[in-house]
Design an enzyme around this catalytic site. Structure first.
Site, PDB file in Angstrom:
ATOM      1  N   HIS A  78     -15.508  44.094   0.061  1.00 26.30           N
ATOM      2  CA  HIS A  78     -14.227  43.638  -0.472  1.00 26.30           C
ATOM      3  C   HIS A  78     -13.708  44.707  -1.422  1.00 26.30           C
ATOM      4  O   HIS A  78     -14.459  45.263  -2.220  1.00 26.30           O
ATOM      5  CB  HIS A  78     -14.384  42.302  -1.209  1.00 26.30           C
ATOM      6  CG  HIS A  78     -15.553  42.243  -2.126  1.00 26.30           C
ATOM      7  ND1 HIS A  78     -16.844  42.029  -1.684  1.00 26.30           N
ATOM      8  CD2 HIS A  78     -15.646  42.409  -3.462  1.00 26.30           C
ATOM      9  CE1 HIS A  78     -17.668  42.050  -2.712  1.00 26.30           C
ATOM     10  NE2 HIS A  78     -16.965  42.289  -3.807  1.00 26.30           N
ATOM     11  N   GLY A  93     -23.050  47.157  -8.713  1.00 26.59           N
ATOM     12  CA  GLY A  93     -22.525  45.898  -9.242  1.00 26.59           C
ATOM     13  C   GLY A  93     -22.068  44.917  -8.175  1.00 26.59           C
ATOM     14  O   GLY A  93     -21.347  43.964  -8.470  1.00 26.59           O
TER      15      GLY A  93
HETATM   16  P1  AMP Z   1     -18.600  42.057  -6.441  1.00 26.73           P
HETATM   17  O1  AMP Z   1     -19.360  41.787  -7.708  1.00 26.73           O
HETATM   18  O2  AMP Z   1     -17.945  43.393  -6.374  1.00 26.73           O
HETATM   19  O3  AMP Z   1     -19.456  41.763  -5.214  1.00 26.73           O
HETATM   20  O4  AMP Z   1     -17.371  41.056  -6.442  1.00 26.73           O
HETATM   21  C1  AMP Z   1     -17.437  39.752  -6.001  1.00 26.73           C
HETATM   22  C2  AMP Z   1     -16.191  39.095  -6.484  1.00 26.73           C
HETATM   23  O5  AMP Z   1     -15.984  37.901  -5.748  1.00 26.73           O
HETATM   24  C3  AMP Z   1     -16.241  38.693  -7.962  1.00 26.73           C
HETATM   25  O6  AMP Z   1     -15.158  39.302  -8.657  1.00 26.73           O
HETATM   26  C4  AMP Z   1     -16.117  37.172  -7.914  1.00 26.73           C
HETATM   27  O7  AMP Z   1     -15.376  36.650  -8.996  1.00 26.73           O
HETATM   28  C5  AMP Z   1     -15.431  36.949  -6.593  1.00 26.73           C
HETATM   29  N1  AMP Z   1     -15.670  35.655  -5.984  1.00 26.73           N
HETATM   30  C6  AMP Z   1     -16.850  35.020  -5.830  1.00 26.73           C
HETATM   31  N2  AMP Z   1     -16.676  33.844  -5.192  1.00 26.73           N
HETATM   32  C7  AMP Z   1     -15.350  33.758  -4.911  1.00 26.73           C
HETATM   33  C8  AMP Z   1     -14.532  32.779  -4.280  1.00 26.73           C
HETATM   34  N3  AMP Z   1     -15.055  31.641  -3.767  1.00 26.73           N
HETATM   35  N4  AMP Z   1     -13.211  32.999  -4.204  1.00 26.73           N
HETATM   36  C9  AMP Z   1     -12.681  34.129  -4.718  1.00 26.73           C
HETATM   37  N5  AMP Z   1     -13.386  35.093  -5.310  1.00 26.73           N
HETATM   38  C10 AMP Z   1     -14.704  34.906  -5.428  1.00 26.73           C
END
Ligand code: AMP
Ligand code: ZN
Length: 112
Positions: free
Chosen positions: A98, A91
């Protein structure tokens, strides 16, 4: 490098930062899935969990330590969930590792 989270580290894209030191940055997720939902990322670009190397062990521990410290500071003393999604089947959508930290609602198992 065209990496969203490297741009947040560099300050080129705004984020609601909670914490920063020489190794990591923590900021609120833009699409929160819980009343508390923030991300802890290394300043160093590492694409996926599979790319963590032996030399990154201290950094990986520091990410975990930062996650629990901030979770408790943000009122998640009753418990919280951490998750790191790895690659497509895991996912992952942003390819700079992160750790998600979610709290202040009841978490369920198994996750979706
Ligand atoms: P994943 O799907 O585990 O790669 O998580 C990526 C996360 O990054 C998601 O929960 C998004 O909502 C978050 N995300 C994407 N762009 C940003 C942003 N500019 N600032 C903060 N969070 C973000
Ligand atoms: Zn990056």
């Amino acid at each position: 490098m065209d990496c969203l989270f490297c741009k947040i580290v560099a300050g080129d894209i705004p984020a609601k930062k909670i914490y920063e030191d020489d190794l990591v940055v923590a900021f609120h997720d833009i699409a929160p899935q819980a009343p508390v939902h923030f991300l802890v990322i290394p300043k160093k670009h590492i694409s996926t969990m599979n790319d963590i190397r032996e030399e990154d062990r201290d950094l990986a521990g520091h990410i975990l330590y930062t996650a629990q410290r901030l979770a408790n500071e943000l009122g998640c003393s009753g418990g919280f969930r951490v998750a790191m999604n790895c690659n497509e089947m895991g996912g992952q959508t942003v390819y700079h590792i992160h750790l998600h930290v979610l709290g202040q609602r009841q978490m369920n198992w198994p996750p979706g």
